[in-house]
Design an enzyme around this catalytic site. Sequence first.
Site, short mmCIF file in Angstrom:
data_model
loop_
_atom_site.label_atom_id
_atom_site.label_comp_id
_atom_site.label_asym_id
_atom_site.label_seq_id
_atom_site.Cartn_x
_atom_site.Cartn_y
_atom_site.Cartn_z
N LYS A 104 -2.25 38.73 -14.32
CA LYS A 104 -2.12 38.90 -15.78
C LYS A 104 -0.74 38.42 -16.25
O LYS A 104 0.15 38.18 -15.42
CB LYS A 104 -2.32 40.37 -16.13
CG LYS A 104 -1.27 41.28 -15.51
CD LYS A 104 -1.67 42.73 -15.55
CE LYS A 104 -0.59 43.57 -14.88
NZ LYS A 104 -1.00 44.96 -14.69
N TYR A 126 30.63 34.26 -28.31
CA TYR A 126 30.37 35.07 -29.50
C TYR A 126 31.07 36.41 -29.43
O TYR A 126 30.99 37.11 -28.41
CB TYR A 126 28.87 35.34 -29.65
CG TYR A 126 28.05 34.18 -30.14
CD1 TYR A 126 28.28 33.62 -31.41
CD2 TYR A 126 27.03 33.65 -29.37
CE1 TYR A 126 27.51 32.56 -31.86
CE2 TYR A 126 26.26 32.59 -29.82
CZ TYR A 126 26.50 32.06 -31.07
OH TYR A 126 25.75 31.01 -31.51
#
Length: 356
Positions: free
Chosen positions: A33, A252
């Site tokens: 899955k 950042y």
Amino acid sequence: MRPAYASLDAPALRHNLAQVRELTGARVMAIVKANGYGHGLVWVAKSLTGADAFGVASLEEGLELRAAGIQQEICLLEGFFEAAEIPIILREGFTPVIHDHHQLEALRRVRSENRCDAWIKVDTGMHRLGFGPAEVPAVAADLATLPFIGRLGLLSHLACAEDFASPVTALQIEALGGLSLPGFRRSLANSAGIMGWPAAHADWVRPGLMLYGASPLGRTGPQPPVALKPVMTLRSRLISVRRRKEGDAIGYGGDYRCREDMLVGVVGVGYGDGYPREFRGAVSVLVRGLRAPVIGRVSMDMLTVDLRGVADAQVGDEVILWGEGLPVEEVAQAAGTIPYRLLCGLTQRLPRRECP
Ligand SMILES: *Cc1c(COP(=O)(O)O)cnc(C)c1O
């Protein structure tokens, strides 16, 4: 080309399946899955020709496997979500897991020439999906009246198997074992059940994470005698290497400040590829086989690393983010998450390449 990609090792995948067989002797439903835990649904299934069945989360995933020519049994782990799926399940011969009364009601309205096998989901303590053990005999009797239902099995899921000290698993094993439905095949064990709980192996095991070479168990505590090989290695390259000055703030927010003059590298991979950015602990990458700590904030397409420990690091050097030589479990732990999350969380833009 942008240098970030996930390299995939098919022999490692088959090695891990062989480890499951060595540990259990049971039939193996390989869980594929979530795009094969991020590795590529069809690639995983095609590489695992030795699996007895595949487990998926949806009809869509099952159909993708059939369209790719996969012949093995395909189990829909949550059955169907709406009645319109039932004719397709029957046409394709998928094996649904029946976990709720609304599914039984929908099945009672079906007329079909086709047949399918089914699993009854037993809630032995997970308390997510399934019928309580006391309800199961009636559900089994109900399903047995439907002419299009073939073989039935009992399937349950372990809630605490990665904790070897938890009393829950033994109770779950006992609850499933206590159901007397002769001839029903039984399945209980996920990876942690396979690795830690022989009494949970039953007729069918359902390995997911361990097939991909990662362990659901904590990195401390007893480790079972199993040698898994990582199937995926997340790779990129240094796209810039520069000497920064003492006091320079990196990236950042300027969170990281250089405490001395130092070599800083920029790696061409970021959270836009699925690499995490919410680290609680220190994490490193491998450059030339040596550890280089990630410093500053992870950007969408890039991250920065401290290259003081890597002599002669150069632009173009390969960087390993996890996989070969750097377990994904270790990165997950530093990110305050689980390896499942990192593997499934890789984004679509990241190329997956089989590497011999
Ligand atoms: C995902 C899943 C598995 C596989 O679990 P792992 O911990 O990855 O081995 C097994 N059974 C069911 C029902 C699942 O949903």
